[in-house]
Design a protein around this motif. Sequence first.
Motif, PDB file in Angstrom:
ATOM      1  N   GLU A 632      20.113  27.530 -23.755  1.00 36.34           N
ATOM      2  CA  GLU A 632      21.499  27.481 -23.284  1.00 36.34           C
ATOM      3  C   GLU A 632      22.316  26.779 -24.365  1.00 36.34           C
ATOM      4  O   GLU A 632      21.859  25.776 -24.927  1.00 36.34           O
ATOM      5  N   TRP A 641      16.690  26.177 -21.550  1.00 35.90           N
ATOM      6  CA  TRP A 641      17.336  26.433 -20.261  1.00 35.90           C
ATOM      7  C   TRP A 641      16.241  26.538 -19.189  1.00 35.90           C
ATOM      8  O   TRP A 641      16.296  25.922 -18.143  1.00 35.90           O
ATOM      9  N   GLU A 854      18.167  24.020 -16.368  1.00 42.33           N
ATOM     10  CA  GLU A 854      18.440  24.571 -15.046  1.00 42.33           C
ATOM     11  C   GLU A 854      17.645  23.806 -13.984  1.00 42.33           C
ATOM     12  O   GLU A 854      18.183  23.432 -12.937  1.00 42.33           O
ATOM     13  N   GLN A 870      30.554  19.308 -14.663  1.00 38.49           N
ATOM     14  CA  GLN A 870      30.229  20.388 -13.731  1.00 38.49           C
ATOM     15  C   GLN A 870      30.735  20.039 -12.328  1.00 38.49           C
ATOM     16  O   GLN A 870      31.453  20.808 -11.723  1.00 38.49           O
TER      17      GLN A 870
ATOM     18  N   ASN B 125      29.788  30.117 -22.228  1.00 40.97           N
ATOM     19  CA  ASN B 125      28.693  29.222 -21.863  1.00 40.97           C
ATOM     20  C   ASN B 125      28.687  29.094 -20.353  1.00 40.97           C
ATOM     21  O   ASN B 125      29.591  29.603 -19.669  1.00 40.97           O
ATOM     22  N   LEU B 126      27.661  28.436 -19.834  1.00 40.80           N
ATOM     23  CA  LEU B 126      27.478  28.447 -18.381  1.00 40.80           C
ATOM     24  C   LEU B 126      28.621  27.736 -17.664  1.00 40.80           C
ATOM     25  O   LEU B 126      29.007  28.116 -16.568  1.00 40.80           O
ATOM     26  N   GLN B 127      29.173  26.701 -18.317  1.00 43.75           N
ATOM     27  CA  GLN B 127      30.279  26.015 -17.663  1.00 43.75           C
ATOM     28  C   GLN B 127      31.529  26.895 -17.658  1.00 43.75           C
ATOM     29  O   GLN B 127      32.283  26.889 -16.695  1.00 43.75           O
ATOM     30  N   VAL B 129      31.451  30.040 -17.339  1.00 42.26           N
ATOM     31  CA  VAL B 129      31.212  30.983 -16.246  1.00 42.26           C
ATOM     32  C   VAL B 129      31.619  30.338 -14.924  1.00 42.26           C
ATOM     33  O   VAL B 129      32.345  30.928 -14.124  1.00 42.26           O
ATOM     34  N   ARG B 130      31.155  29.089 -14.713  1.00 39.22           N
ATOM     35  CA  ARG B 130      31.522  28.398 -13.463  1.00 39.22           C
ATOM     36  C   ARG B 130      33.033  28.266 -13.337  1.00 39.22           C
ATOM     37  O   ARG B 130      33.615  28.545 -12.297  1.00 39.22           O
ATOM     38  N   LEU B 172      29.292  35.879 -22.008  1.00 38.52           N
ATOM     39  CA  LEU B 172      28.505  35.859 -20.776  1.00 38.52           C
ATOM     40  C   LEU B 172      29.243  36.518 -19.615  1.00 38.52           C
ATOM     41  O   LEU B 172      28.753  36.515 -18.494  1.00 38.52           O
TER      42      LEU B 172
END
Lengths: 1002, 417, 93
Positions: A632, A641, A854, A870, B125-127, B129-130, B172
């Motif tokens: 990631e 990840w 994850e 987050q 990146n994954l954040q 996406v969120r 992504l």
Amino acid sequence: MSNNLRINKNNFIDQTVRISFKFNGKKLFGYKGDTLASALLANNIHLVGRSFKYHRPRGIMTCGSEEPNAIVQIGNDPSLTDPNVRATEIELFEGLEAFSQNCWPSVNFDVGGINNFLSPLLPAGFYYKTFMWPASFWEKYEFFIRHSAGLGKSPTKPDQDLYDHQYAHFDVLVIGGGISGILSAKLSAEKGLNTMLVDDKNYLGGSTIYQDDNNFKINNENSNQWIKKQIEDLKKLPNLTIKNRTSVAAFHGYNYLLARENLNDHLSSYERKGNIRQRLWKIRAKKVVIATGAIERPLIFSNNDRPGIILSSSIKKYIDYYGVKTGENISLFTNNDSAYETAISLNKSGVKVKVIIDIRENSNSILSKQVERSGIKILKGYTVIDTDGYKKIKSFDVMKLSKDGGSVVGNKITYKCDCLGISGGWTPMVHLFTQSGGKLKFRNNDNVFIPDENKTPSKQISVGSSNGDFELDDVINNTVKNIKIFLGLDKNDLENLNIKCSKEKQKRNIWLLPSNKPISKTKPFLDFQNDSTAKDVKLALREGFKSIEHVKRYTTTGMGTDQGKLSNMHALGIIADTTGTNMGDLGTTTFRPPYTPLTFGAIVGRNVGKFFDHTRKTAIHDWHVKNKAQFENVGQWKRPWYFPKNGETMHQAVQRESKAARESAGILDASTLGKIDIQGEDASEFLNRVYTNAWSKLAIGKCRYGLMLNEDGMVYDDGVTTRLAENHYIMTTTTGGAANVLSKLEDYLQTEWPELNVYLTTVTDQYSTMSICGPNSKKIIKKIIPSLDLSDESFPHMSFKNSKINNVNCRIMRISFTGEHSYEINVQSNYAKDVWERCIEAGKEFNITPYGTETMHLLRAEKGFIITGQDTDGTLTPSDLQMDWIIGKMKYDFIGKRSLYRSDTIREDRKQLVGLLTDDPKEVLEEGAQLVESLDKPIEMLGHVTSSYFSPNLNKSIALAVVRSGKKLKGKKLIVPMENKNINVTITDTVFYDKENKRLNA
Amino acid sequence: MKNKYSIFSLIKNAFSGHENWQRAWRDPEPKKEYDAIIIGGGGHGLATAYYLAKKHKINNIAVVEKGWIGGGNTGRNTTIIRSNYLWDASAGLYDHALKIWEGLSQELNYNVMFSQRGVMNLAHNLQDVRDLKRRTHANRLNGIDAVWLNTQEVKKFCPIINTSPNIRYPVLGGTLQKRAGTARHDAVAWGYARGADEMGVDIIQNCEVKGIKRNGNEVEGIETTKGFIKTKKIGVVAAGHSSVIANMAGIRLPLESKPLQALVSEPVKPIIDTVVMSNAVHAYVSQSDKGELVIGAGTDSYVSYTQKGSHNIVEETLRAILELYPIFSRMKMLRQWGGIVDICPDASPIISKTQIKGLYFNCGWGTGGFKATPGSGDLFAHTIANDEPHKLNAAFNLNRFVSGDLVDEHGAAAVAH
Amino acid sequence: MFIINCPYCGERDQTEFSCGGEAHIERPKQPTELSDDQWAEYLFMRKNIKGIQFERWNHIHGCRKWFNVIRDTSNDKIHAVYKMGEKPPIKSL
């Protein structure tokens, strides 16, 4: 008919080297030294492209970067094709393939040419006035507008070429290799100054190098002979760097300049292989000499855009430099003496000039007299009123100008021709001067904007024709005089040259030449590429557009790929004349960088592809790769990840990893977390001020979790800090926040609290961190470090010990982000992979399971631990996160404290962190999904899901969310409305697993 | 009554050689007094005057502009229009604007070329996406047409994006708002100017404000290079120069004015048919009707009123462009420029009364004000006319910096747009 | 693209530095005694001057020291640099 317009004698074109090329599929040849334009003209090809709006046939009009018409597509390899290349600039190379642009099906027969007949309907700004009905049709209209606009075609595959950057520092940078640039560079380099001379052509000497005319003599030599010697002398100077094919694109403040050097575009594809295509020079010069010259102006009269109408000085260059006749039956139209130089050159090459139309009543300079003596007919006080010929000029009409120049009188005379040279005087190239912040002044007698010496930024000078000197003696004498002062030079031998030159005696300028027809029936083009005419400018003025910038934008004058080099002055002139304003008061439009279009690739250089951004890898990265980790991106870091085994999906891998970590042992590479070493006698006080909680009483050897706020009270970062010694701490930060936290702490330390004796050092890269968690973690650590006392009494949760693994110093912290009994090993990064492998080896019997981010996120969510960035988004206070316990209420102050007591931050109905359970335990919520109480419209959103997972340890879906007044809503049912369904959830506590924290000591 | 623009008027005027078009707006000298004065003749200022005259029947208005109308950020931006904002307050504001955009050409009888070619925001990146999914969910519930696209759908919508998983920051997924798009920036200023002028608004160009005259806590008028002009209501819409005007009135604003750059390429035939923005790989690009690639760069970190930024910002932007569109490497930058953007700490605008009676500010649009132009003008006009905000701009008051009730769009749009 | 004369390192390219905004806004010594208005003034309100501005810069890709710069924001001309805690060498221009 190939090359039948080529004359034989020439110094600059190597007629022994034939070069084949193709234009619109047709095989042609030229010679070494040709540009595409000169080679096309030698082949009697004038028609090169179609104009932007009316698709009128357009030919080669100039010989340089100001070319508005002859722009072509080079090559047809989808990864290497170049749109919008000026035929006048590209050097001919073997195998060159060029195509006309903006025409279909061909440049000779272009369907878009119909626009020319519709032109009465397409005045300036017509699109603002129509295409509005019906409203829904705009996109359909626009489709056609878009497809008829644009010039060349973009490549459709990635570029294969390389581009380079080079930084350079010089005492003096001289821009332009014409006569004034050469003299400046010579004086500078002779003085011993480290000097750079750049010129965009492939030769030095500017227009002087082919000025073989005995009306222009320096020390009794023709000026071309004299300059040749100067160039030879110049090339011997050791401290001079000469760069040809190098064009200065931008002149920024503090003498920072960008110059693009072309290294490849003149070579055949065979010779290019492996070369760098272009180099962008980033130059800082102590002093800058602008010697960028001047470009010739066209004249504005009806149908002045036909192929075969060429700037007079360009005709001269084509004949004198390239040995190419631009026609067999050439006439000239001028308002100044330049055309007479052209006439002399043409005469010498055996091309008889039929007639010279001069708008001046007389012109008794040496040049004009010589031309007159040679028998060329000169019509004085006349103007061209119109031209004829569709794909090439065939004839032009002439009438006598009235005294005031406002109209024409007498009878129309028609002359046949196949080429008409036009000269409207000269425009100094002041673009770079104004880019650097210089201001211009207007010189009335010859209508030029020149650098205002009182408003010139320091450490630069403009010389030669870019400074408004157009006569040879003025150019040389003023350059030498001014450079002497500018560089603080002693007497030099360029000061007393014997210069002989023709001087222009009369001037007359008419921006828009009159015609015998009403202006509405004429087509006097101003911007040839964008098809804007003098009529358009006048229409704009009638409609109330007053400022030059308005007129430019409304008519698009000066917005073509030549950025108005040919058109701006006339547009200004016509505005001034029409509105009765002095041009000096009108001012110019802003000259914006780059001077000539600059390749994206050159601007970016090598920083593409894998060099786009740094990739930070932990010391254990190779092991992760070997063990099939999926990675990631977290900031610049690559973090594992998850580690799929035997074709597992991500979900399967994460479920397995999460279970293993709780049931036996898991291991995580946590090296990317920021680590800041804090030392100094005030370290504890410093932590008191930057974290919300109290630090003074933390015992040596103990760890504590800290929350850091912004000054506006919102959670900014978090992490565990350990007291290693009395005045020595190690702080951990989030991975993404590491650099910013350090900067912020340094800022406070240096600027607000200089009285504190504290030193901060980042050790993120120096130390690697691995976290071993799970009920068997203790046994694994015991195996690796048998000597270490791991009893809860000696080594309780939230404490630390120094130790050694295989003789390597390490710090072991007993801290946990999973809620499991766990240890974090910090070791110098050089040894990290070895220590990691020892842990894996020792853990084998306990099925130690490497896990990635994850699983880490899942495990901490089971425990209700937040992840800043987050679960927080810069709008949540500690209290919003149900972390009131971490606010040191007794503390006098800490960063952000005051903000926590503002009227909005103390509200009880703020969004607050809660847990969520779905009614259907199998249903996993989408992170980012919104929460509502009711679906009645308007829908009121109460908050959103920040973290959501299927917990294998609880065998149900869990989530964290922020919800308005969430603290009070435990047990409340809410709805997560998705696109295709509504999910019912219940608000819970944030801790889902092991609420009593029993496992920490398990 | 001005002559109406249409294909018929175009044909009619073609017969008379286009000699009979009326002025789009007058060039009046300032009167001694106005009911309201708008400082700043950009899109927002002209729209404010237009709606004051049209909806609130205040017609005795002057717009004073120190240069030429539309010459500031209106004429310098990358013309992106979208309303897919995260927070309810922002979504309400920007979607209000978007709805006006959808009928603006007809309302103004001036083709502003609002082109709903869609705006796509990419996640790298994954954040991302969120964050983007969060925004999409919020948009949907707020009635804004945003959808989430996976990588394949991104590629399908804009085939020239490099969606290879092997690039440094792979795509992504992304969000798409189809109603979003671009417009012709100059036309917006000109269309509003023409409309306002028709209703009697005096547009006074080349008139620089030199001072704000106050009587105690009330405004009395403005000192300008064309003399003193009396008024009881002053709406300041001066973008990058807002603080300069605020200083004249003796108040301070939570703003910093920074250089924001943009650039265009040479024109080429259609190659990209939508607007694509990327946050993590800082690049956004569209193609104008003329064929130029229009590319937005970032802001510098320092205050500057020079309308010039640093070259490294341009370099970084193009680096990102080539990462996502490697086919553009051989394209050439034709023109680069800078504007001065006034940035608020929470990246949201201020449309607000001030502590001084009769003084209103509309500022802080930062890098994204163009898209709001019609809505901003409408709401600011309401605020000035009623001396209290409309419910759609109530959240964008000055007091939020005291109370802490910020509208923090940083998380959703830390990229210049 | 200015050159900044870092008081610790000498002249360096602008790209090595980052700007920290207006200088001489001292963090209140007793924040808890301020009203919300006063605190907002400290936190958010800026002069944002067009003209001579006193501002903070950090040699972030160099010695990482913070210092003060006197710069004209209307033309980016730098008039002076001085260390943190030092008195400005020029009061105003």
